[in-house]
Design a protein around this motif. Structure first.
Motif, PDB file in Angstrom:
ATOM      1  N   LYS A  39      42.817  16.569  40.918  1.00 12.19           N
ATOM      2  CA  LYS A  39      43.325  15.781  39.567  1.00 12.19           C
ATOM      3  C   LYS A  39      43.715  14.823  39.690  1.00 12.19           C
ATOM      4  CE  LYS A  39      44.594  15.427  35.052  1.00 12.19           C
ATOM      5  NZ  LYS A  39      45.142  16.238  33.977  1.00 12.19           N
ATOM      6  N   ALA A  40      44.992  14.134  40.777  1.00 13.94           N
ATOM      7  CA  ALA A  40      45.233  12.837  40.528  1.00 13.94           C
ATOM      8  C   ALA A  40      44.491  12.297  41.639  1.00 13.94           C
ATOM      9  CB  ALA A  40      47.139  13.185  41.730  1.00 13.94           C
ATOM     10  N   ALA A  41      43.632  12.609  42.963  1.00  6.69           N
ATOM     11  CA  ALA A  41      43.315  11.670  44.096  1.00  6.69           C
ATOM     12  C   ALA A  41      42.023  10.884  42.808  1.00  6.69           C
ATOM     13  CB  ALA A  41      42.561  12.625  44.724  1.00  6.69           C
ATOM     14  N   LYS A  42      41.349  11.935  42.231  1.00  5.55           N
ATOM     15  CA  LYS A  42      40.694  11.351  41.876  1.00  5.55           C
ATOM     16  C   LYS A  42      40.716  10.408  40.603  1.00  5.55           C
ATOM     17  CE  LYS A  42      37.020  12.798  37.826  1.00  5.55           C
ATOM     18  NZ  LYS A  42      36.875  12.324  37.420  1.00  5.55           N
ATOM     19  N   GLU A  43      42.122  10.899  39.422  1.00  3.26           N
ATOM     20  CA  GLU A  43      41.907   9.414  39.083  1.00  3.26           C
ATOM     21  C   GLU A  43      42.940   7.916  40.386  1.00  3.26           C
ATOM     22  OE1 GLU A  43      45.470  11.622  36.537  1.00  3.26           O
ATOM     23  OE2 GLU A  43      44.071  12.545  35.388  1.00  3.26           O
ATOM     24  N   LEU A  44      43.311   8.088  40.738  1.00  2.00           N
ATOM     25  CA  LEU A  44      43.575   7.563  42.208  1.00  2.00           C
ATOM     26  C   LEU A  44      41.979   6.749  42.618  1.00  2.00           C
ATOM     27  CD1 LEU A  44      45.743   6.597  43.186  1.00  2.00           C
ATOM     28  CD2 LEU A  44      45.697   7.261  45.077  1.00  2.00           C
ATOM     29  N   ALA A  45      41.625   7.673  43.073  1.00  2.00           N
ATOM     30  CA  ALA A  45      40.163   7.152  43.425  1.00  2.00           C
ATOM     31  C   ALA A  45      39.507   6.073  41.863  1.00  2.00           C
ATOM     32  CB  ALA A  45      38.775   8.024  43.322  1.00  2.00           C
ATOM     33  N   GLU A  46      39.393   6.411  40.877  1.00  8.88           N
ATOM     34  CA  GLU A  46      38.854   6.039  39.735  1.00  8.88           C
ATOM     35  C   GLU A  46      39.559   4.955  39.460  1.00  8.88           C
ATOM     36  OE1 GLU A  46      38.589   8.851  37.066  1.00  8.88           O
ATOM     37  OE2 GLU A  46      35.977   9.377  38.097  1.00  8.88           O
ATOM     38  N   SER A  47      40.268   4.134  39.675  1.00  7.67           N
ATOM     39  CA  SER A  47      41.618   3.055  39.383  1.00  7.67           C
ATOM     40  C   SER A  47      41.354   2.185  40.480  1.00  7.67           C
ATOM     41  CB  SER A  47      43.107   3.945  38.832  1.00  7.67           C
ATOM     42  OG  SER A  47      43.847   4.154  40.235  1.00  7.67           O
ATOM     43  N   ALA A  48      40.564   2.266  41.354  1.00  9.60           N
ATOM     44  CA  ALA A  48      40.609   1.435  42.784  1.00  9.60           C
ATOM     45  C   ALA A  48      40.276  -0.489  41.150  1.00  9.60           C
ATOM     46  CB  ALA A  48      39.254   2.041  43.025  1.00  9.60           C
ATOM     47  N   PRO A  49      40.678  -1.052  42.218  1.00  7.85           N
ATOM     48  CA  PRO A  49      41.660  -1.519  43.146  1.00  7.85           C
ATOM     49  C   PRO A  49      42.690  -0.638  42.853  1.00  7.85           C
ATOM     50  CG  PRO A  49      41.110  -3.415  42.084  1.00  7.85           C
ATOM     51  CD  PRO A  49      40.441  -2.668  41.125  1.00  7.85           C
ATOM     52  N   CYS A  50      43.194   0.129  43.892  1.00 12.28           N
ATOM     53  CA  CYS A  50      44.707   0.497  43.915  1.00 12.28           C
ATOM     54  C   CYS A  50      45.641   0.949  45.392  1.00 12.28           C
ATOM     55  CB  CYS A  50      44.604   1.979  43.358  1.00 12.28           C
ATOM     56  SG  CYS A  50      43.822   3.451  44.308  1.00 12.28           S
ATOM     57  N   VAL A  51      46.455   1.178  45.582  1.00 11.31           N
ATOM     58  CA  VAL A  51      46.861   1.282  46.665  1.00 11.31           C
ATOM     59  C   VAL A  51      47.187   2.983  47.441  1.00 11.31           C
ATOM     60  CG1 VAL A  51      49.236   0.721  48.159  1.00 11.31           C
ATOM     61  CG2 VAL A  51      48.524  -0.716  46.959  1.00 11.31           C
ATOM     62  N   LEU A  52      46.184   3.136  48.681  1.00 10.18           N
ATOM     63  CA  LEU A  52      46.670   4.365  48.737  1.00 10.18           C
ATOM     64  C   LEU A  52      47.964   4.880  49.466  1.00 10.18           C
ATOM     65  CD1 LEU A  52      42.977   4.118  49.751  1.00 10.18           C
ATOM     66  CD2 LEU A  52      44.140   5.725  48.300  1.00 10.18           C
ATOM     67  N   ALA A  53      48.328   3.974  50.290  1.00 11.63           N
ATOM     68  CA  ALA A  53      49.662   3.935  51.195  1.00 11.63           C
ATOM     69  C   ALA A  53      50.649   2.728  51.636  1.00 11.63           C
ATOM     70  CB  ALA A  53      48.528   4.618  52.953  1.00 11.63           C
ATOM     71  N   GLU A  54      51.586   2.704  51.194  1.00 12.37           N
ATOM     72  CA  GLU A  54      52.456   2.086  51.814  1.00 12.37           C
ATOM     73  C   GLU A  54      53.230   1.003  52.595  1.00 12.37           C
ATOM     74  OE1 GLU A  54      54.291  -1.474  50.246  1.00 12.37           O
ATOM     75  OE2 GLU A  54      52.799  -0.474  48.895  1.00 12.37           O
ATOM     76  N   SER A  55      52.923   2.156  53.637  1.00 13.82           N
ATOM     77  CA  SER A  55      53.079   2.146  54.730  1.00 13.82           C
ATOM     78  C   SER A  55      52.971   3.300  55.935  1.00 13.82           C
ATOM     79  CB  SER A  55      55.058   1.621  55.158  1.00 13.82           C
ATOM     80  OG  SER A  55      55.248   1.754  56.526  1.00 13.82           O
ATOM     81  N   ILE A  56      51.963   2.484  56.561  1.00 11.58           N
ATOM     82  CA  ILE A  56      51.646   3.848  57.160  1.00 11.58           C
ATOM     83  C   ILE A  56      51.190   3.525  58.758  1.00 11.58           C
ATOM     84  CG2 ILE A  56      49.193   2.720  56.285  1.00 11.58           C
ATOM     85  CD1 ILE A  56      47.408   4.997  56.632  1.00 11.58           C
ATOM     86  N   ASP A  57      51.095   4.201  60.118  1.00 12.68           N
ATOM     87  CA  ASP A  57      50.901   3.584  61.401  1.00 12.68           C
ATOM     88  C   ASP A  57      49.312   3.005  61.222  1.00 12.68           C
ATOM     89  OD1 ASP A  57      51.008   6.856  62.444  1.00 12.68           O
ATOM     90  OD2 ASP A  57      49.257   6.141  62.740  1.00 12.68           O
ATOM     91  N   ALA A  58      49.582   2.372  62.548  1.00 12.27           N
ATOM     92  CA  ALA A  58      48.081   1.536  62.784  1.00 12.27           C
ATOM     93  C   ALA A  58      46.755   2.915  63.484  1.00 12.27           C
ATOM     94  CB  ALA A  58      48.305   0.392  64.187  1.00 12.27           C
ATOM     95  N   THR A  59      47.255   3.673  63.978  1.00 13.03           N
ATOM     96  CA  THR A  59      46.766   4.651  64.553  1.00 13.03           C
ATOM     97  C   THR A  59      45.592   5.553  63.034  1.00 13.03           C
ATOM     98  OG1 THR A  59      47.110   5.258  66.501  1.00 13.03           O
ATOM     99  CG2 THR A  59      45.191   6.922  65.428  1.00 13.03           C
ATOM    100  N   LEU A  60      46.413   5.738  62.412  1.00 12.48           N
ATOM    101  CA  LEU A  60      46.169   6.634  60.840  1.00 12.48           C
ATOM    102  C   LEU A  60      45.277   5.862  60.081  1.00 12.48           C
ATOM    103  CD1 LEU A  60      49.027   9.200  59.806  1.00 12.48           C
ATOM    104  CD2 LEU A  60      46.882   9.905  60.684  1.00 12.48           C
ATOM    105  N   ALA A  61      45.978   4.526  59.813  1.00  9.89           N
ATOM    106  CA  ALA A  61      44.825   3.445  59.158  1.00  9.89           C
ATOM    107  C   ALA A  61      44.406   3.957  59.378  1.00  9.89           C
ATOM    108  CB  ALA A  61      45.807   1.970  59.496  1.00  9.89           C
ATOM    109  N   ALA A  62      43.685   3.293  60.888  1.00 10.07           N
ATOM    110  CA  ALA A  62      42.738   2.932  61.444  1.00 10.07           C
ATOM    111  C   ALA A  62      41.013   3.586  60.755  1.00 10.07           C
ATOM    112  CB  ALA A  62      41.990   2.208  62.871  1.00 10.07           C
ATOM    113  N   ARG A  63      41.897   5.061  61.650  1.00 10.64           N
ATOM    114  CA  ARG A  63      41.042   6.549  61.083  1.00 10.64           C
ATOM    115  C   ARG A  63      40.672   6.869  59.722  1.00 10.64           C
ATOM    116  NH1 ARG A  63      44.516  11.438  60.316  1.00 10.64           N
ATOM    117  NH2 ARG A  63      42.276  12.804  58.689  1.00 10.64           N
ATOM    118  N   PHE A  64      41.459   6.562  58.715  1.00 10.64           N
ATOM    119  CA  PHE A  64      41.221   6.609  57.068  1.00 10.64           C
ATOM    120  C   PHE A  64      40.501   5.590  56.861  1.00 10.64           C
ATOM    121  CE2 PHE A  64      45.753   8.734  56.843  1.00 10.64           C
ATOM    122  CZ  PHE A  64      44.642  10.843  56.608  1.00 10.64           C
ATOM    123  N   ARG A  65      41.001   4.414  57.680  1.00 12.73           N
ATOM    124  CA  ARG A  65      39.399   3.373  56.706  1.00 12.73           C
ATOM    125  C   ARG A  65      38.425   3.239  57.872  1.00 12.73           C
ATOM    126  NH1 ARG A  65      41.019  -3.003  56.614  1.00 12.73           N
ATOM    127  NH2 ARG A  65      39.329  -4.164  56.487  1.00 12.73           N
TER     128      ARG A  65
END
Length: 153
Positions: A39-65
């Protein structure tokens, strides 16, 4: 919610700008990134634009992006972290927690964004999220949210 992932050098915020045509798959990836419930993930997706992660390492950021973009989502973020990059871009305010008075937070959001009641409530329910003020005074939005007990960045 400030989410710090991984051990490598951190990058700036990972932001979801728009879900695109495969919202269900995007929500699945959001759950993986943020460890939120459905439910929270759905609400977050529907509120785009929004921040998914404030600080994330480069490898994970590239993978998730890459994974989000493969499903048609528009994503931003990935530059080096500096103190000026930690706040949401464009004069927006990152609402991290509504605090004890959610109704007052919704009222402040409505006053500064010209959103309707339903949209302002959905935004308040989807914390952490960026609030884009329609006025040219984002510090006023920040001050008003703090005054009613919300935690902002």
């Amino acid at each position: 919610m400030t989410l710090v992932l991984g051990d490598e050098p951190a990058v700036s915020s990972l932001r979801l700008e728009a879900c695109g045509p495969n919202k269900i798959q995007v929500i699945r990836v959001i759950r993986e990134i943020t460890r939120l419930g459905l439910k929270a993930a759905k609400e977050l997706a529907e509120s785009a634009p929004c921040v998914l992660a404030e600080s994330i390492d480069a490898t994970l950021a590239a993978r998730f992006r890459a994974e989000l973009e493969s499903f048609g989502a528009r994503v931003s973020g990935g530059g080096a972290v500096t103190p000026t990059h930690r706040a949401p871009p464009g004069g927006s305010v990152l609402l991290e927690d509504c605090g004890p008075n959610k109704i007052a937070v919704i009222k402040v959001i409505r006053d500064h964004t010209a959103l309707g009641l339903r949209d302002a409530k959905e935004l308040a329910d989807s914390v952490p999220c960026a609030i884009e003020p329609r006025t040219t005074r984002p510090t006023s939005l920040r001050d008003d949210l703090v005054a009613v007990g919300a935690r902002v960045r």
